[in-house]
Design an enzyme around this catalytic site. Structure first.
Site, PDB file in Angstrom:
ATOM      1  N   TYR A  33      -1.261  -1.460  10.476  1.00 54.09           N
ATOM      2  CA  TYR A  33      -1.350  -1.736   9.034  1.00 54.09           C
ATOM      3  C   TYR A  33      -0.160  -1.130   8.288  1.00 54.09           C
ATOM      4  O   TYR A  33       0.509  -1.806   7.503  1.00 54.09           O
ATOM      5  CB  TYR A  33      -2.664  -1.177   8.496  1.00 54.09           C
ATOM      6  CG  TYR A  33      -2.894  -1.445   7.015  1.00 54.09           C
ATOM      7  CD1 TYR A  33      -3.216  -2.723   6.572  1.00 54.09           C
ATOM      8  CD2 TYR A  33      -2.790  -0.424   6.078  1.00 54.09           C
ATOM      9  CE1 TYR A  33      -3.434  -2.981   5.225  1.00 54.09           C
ATOM     10  CE2 TYR A  33      -3.009  -0.672   4.729  1.00 54.09           C
ATOM     11  CZ  TYR A  33      -3.335  -1.948   4.312  1.00 54.09           C
ATOM     12  OH  TYR A  33      -3.536  -2.209   2.964  1.00 54.09           O
TER      13      TYR A  33
ATOM     14  N   SER B 152       0.849  -1.192   0.000  1.00 52.97           N
ATOM     15  CA  SER B 152       0.000   0.000   0.000  1.00 52.97           C
ATOM     16  C   SER B 152       0.878   1.233   0.000  1.00 52.97           C
ATOM     17  O   SER B 152       1.973   1.227   0.586  1.00 52.97           O
ATOM     18  CB  SER B 152      -0.869  -0.018   1.268  1.00 52.97           C
ATOM     19  OG  SER B 152      -1.458   1.246   1.469  1.00 52.97           O
TER      20      SER B 152
HETATM   21  N1  LIG Z   1      -8.442  -2.120  -0.972  1.00 55.13           N
HETATM   22  C1  LIG Z   1      -7.438  -1.230  -1.012  1.00 55.13           C
HETATM   23  O1  LIG Z   1      -7.650  -0.007  -1.222  1.00 55.13           O
HETATM   24  C2  LIG Z   1      -6.026  -1.690  -0.850  1.00 55.13           C
HETATM   25  C3  LIG Z   1      -4.999  -0.757  -1.061  1.00 55.13           C
HETATM   26  C4  LIG Z   1      -3.672  -1.162  -0.927  1.00 55.13           C
HETATM   27  C5  LIG Z   1      -3.400  -2.480  -0.597  1.00 55.13           C
HETATM   28  N2  LIG Z   1      -4.419  -3.371  -0.390  1.00 55.13           N
HETATM   29  C6  LIG Z   1      -4.067  -4.741  -0.033  1.00 55.13           C
HETATM   30  O2  LIG Z   1      -4.710  -5.626  -0.917  1.00 55.13           O
HETATM   31  C7  LIG Z   1      -4.845  -6.908  -0.291  1.00 55.13           C
HETATM   32  C8  LIG Z   1      -6.259  -7.420  -0.499  1.00 55.13           C
HETATM   33  O3  LIG Z   1      -7.144  -6.577   0.229  1.00 55.13           O
HETATM   34  P1  LIG Z   1      -8.634  -6.265  -0.242  1.00 55.13           P
HETATM   35  O4  LIG Z   1      -8.722  -4.805  -0.344  1.00 55.13           O
HETATM   36  O5  LIG Z   1      -9.025  -7.109  -1.391  1.00 55.13           O
HETATM   37  O6  LIG Z   1      -9.419  -6.683   1.101  1.00 55.13           O
HETATM   38  P2  LIG Z   1     -10.506  -7.809   1.416  1.00 55.13           P
HETATM   39  O7  LIG Z   1     -11.600  -7.780   0.427  1.00 55.13           O
HETATM   40  O8  LIG Z   1     -10.826  -7.613   2.853  1.00 55.13           O
HETATM   41  O9  LIG Z   1      -9.704  -9.182   1.216  1.00 55.13           O
HETATM   42  C9  LIG Z   1      -8.728  -9.580   2.114  1.00 55.13           C
HETATM   43  C10 LIG Z   1      -8.501 -11.066   1.890  1.00 55.13           C
HETATM   44  O10 LIG Z   1      -7.455 -11.513   2.776  1.00 55.13           O
HETATM   45  C11 LIG Z   1      -7.930 -12.703   3.397  1.00 55.13           C
HETATM   46  N3  LIG Z   1      -7.253 -12.993   4.636  1.00 55.13           N
HETATM   47  C12 LIG Z   1      -7.192 -12.271   5.779  1.00 55.13           C
HETATM   48  N4  LIG Z   1      -6.489 -12.936   6.709  1.00 55.13           N
HETATM   49  C13 LIG Z   1      -6.091 -14.097   6.144  1.00 55.13           C
HETATM   50  C14 LIG Z   1      -5.331 -15.201   6.594  1.00 55.13           C
HETATM   51  N5  LIG Z   1      -4.847 -15.277   7.857  1.00 55.13           N
HETATM   52  N6  LIG Z   1      -5.085 -16.230   5.732  1.00 55.13           N
HETATM   53  C15 LIG Z   1      -5.558 -16.178   4.475  1.00 55.13           C
HETATM   54  N7  LIG Z   1      -6.320 -15.177   3.996  1.00 55.13           N
HETATM   55  C16 LIG Z   1      -6.567 -14.146   4.830  1.00 55.13           C
HETATM   56  C17 LIG Z   1      -9.413 -12.477   3.587  1.00 55.13           C
HETATM   57  O11 LIG Z   1     -10.072 -13.679   3.878  1.00 55.13           O
HETATM   58  P3  LIG Z   1     -11.425 -13.716   4.767  1.00 55.13           P
HETATM   59  O12 LIG Z   1     -12.565 -13.402   3.846  1.00 55.13           O
HETATM   60  O13 LIG Z   1     -11.459 -15.134   5.284  1.00 55.13           O
HETATM   61  O14 LIG Z   1     -11.280 -12.693   5.855  1.00 55.13           O
HETATM   62  C18 LIG Z   1      -9.742 -11.914   2.206  1.00 55.13           C
HETATM   63  O15 LIG Z   1      -9.853 -12.941   1.267  1.00 55.13           O
HETATM   64  C19 LIG Z   1      -4.464  -6.691   1.177  1.00 55.13           C
HETATM   65  O16 LIG Z   1      -3.130  -7.127   1.394  1.00 55.13           O
HETATM   66  C20 LIG Z   1      -4.537  -5.188   1.335  1.00 55.13           C
HETATM   67  O17 LIG Z   1      -3.704  -4.701   2.367  1.00 55.13           O
HETATM   68  C21 LIG Z   1      -5.723  -3.002  -0.500  1.00 55.13           C
END
Ligand SMILES: NC(=O)c1ccc[n+]([C@@H]2O[C@H](COP(=O)([O-])OP(=O)(O)OC[C@H]3O[C@@H](n4cnc5c(N)ncnc54)[C@H](OP(=O)(O)O)[C@@H]3O)[C@@H](O)[C@H]2O)c1
Length: 243
Positions: A165, A144
């Site tokens: 985070y 991020s």
């Molecule tokens: N959205 C943004 O604006 C943004 C920006 C920069 C970076 N990111 C990064 O992008 C990545 C994906 O995030 P997202 O935005 O798509 O969020 P999200 O929809 O909340 O997805 C997060 C995923 O991680 C899984 N997860 C959490 N803990 C886990 C564990 N212990 N083992 C395996 N899976 C696990 C969740 O599974 P469950 O459904 O079981 O909880 C879910 O599938 C993250 O690393 C986040 O930091 C996101």
């Protein structure tokens, strides 16, 4: 006999929803064999079934050593090499609708986020190193822009509950630099990629970008010829940003 190149094998963590799921979908559409992983088998199976192409569900909780080991063994036994690892699973540690003060943050708040976003990335990457080396593969660590010191100092620091985070993603970026250096000789390439601010569960769907747009950034760097990528390892939609 055909001259079609064999499908590349890609593993995506946390792929039952959000950016991970859409990354899996886009990789499958490009012809990859996708190992869609998730910690909840029911959610993972359903997510894999909803994508066209060669998509196979594997259970993986990145904080569970047995689960990580089993995935490493599965990949070695059934695929040999791994062309792409997308370390996508991540948490903010901020319960929806809350905004805690610095004084309210606990050690558990910090360690639970580090366990997933940093130690989990390390554990999964270590378990898959032999397979990545075998295929001269690529690792994409989904990071991020909130991991940059400048960005935090000029904004995010006003939200103390983002400390775990931001620190976890900065640590992941540091690991990316170490892995990139240590694995260069084996042909494995490693990049930290920021998808931008994307509407997902993680931020209560407040991001301005769609998952399709965010995942496209991840997939672009996951599939680009390394020779065409900048000689920096923290990549965003528009190029590189300072660490
Ligand atoms: N959205 C943004 O604006 C943004 C920006 C920069 C970076 N990111 C990064 O992008 C990545 C994906 O995030 P997202 O935005 O798509 O969020 P999200 O929809 O909340 O997805 C997060 C995923 O991680 C899984 N997860 C959490 N803990 C886990 C564990 N212990 N083992 C395996 N899976 C696990 C969740 O599974 P469950 O459904 O079981 O909880 C879910 O599938 C993250 O690393 C986040 O930091 C996101």
């Amino acid at each position: 006999m055909t001259d079609t190149a064999p499908a590349k094998v890609a593993l995506v963590t946390g792929a039952n929803k959000g950016l991970g799921h859409e990354t899996a979908r886009q990789l499958a559409a490009l012809g990859h064999t996708v190992l869609l992983t998730a910690r909840d088998p029911a959610l993972g199976e359903a997510a894999a079934a909803g994508i066209d192409g060669d998509v196979r569900f594997l259970r993986l909780d990145v904080t569970d050593a047995d689960s990580v080991r089993a995935v490493g063994e599965h990949v070695a036994e059934h695929h040999g090499g791994l062309d792409l690892l997308v370390n996508n699973a991540g948490v903010t540690g901020i319960p929806r609708g809350t905004a805690r003060t610095l004084d309210e943050l606990t050690v558990e708040d910090l360690t639970s986020v580090l366990d997933t976003n940093f130690t989990g990335v390390f554990a999964v990457t270590q378990a898959l190193l032999p397979a990545l080396r075998k295929a001269s593969g690529r690792v994409i660590n989904v990071t991020s822009s909130l991991a940059t010191f400048e960005r935090v100092a000029t904004g995010a620091a006003q939200r103390p509950d983002l400390l775990p985070y931001c620190a976890s993603k900065a640590a992941m970026n540091m690991a990316s630099v170490f892995y990139a250096g240590a694995l260069a000789e084996s042909g494995v390439t490693v990049y930290a990629v920021s998808p931008g601010f994307v509407a997902t569960d993680l931020n209560n769907f407040t991001g301005p970008k769609s998952v399709e747009e965010g995942a496209a950034v991840i997939v672009r760097y996951a599939t680009a010829d390394a020779a065409t990528l900048p000689d920096r390892r923290f990549l965003t939609e528009t190029g590189t940003i300072p660490w």
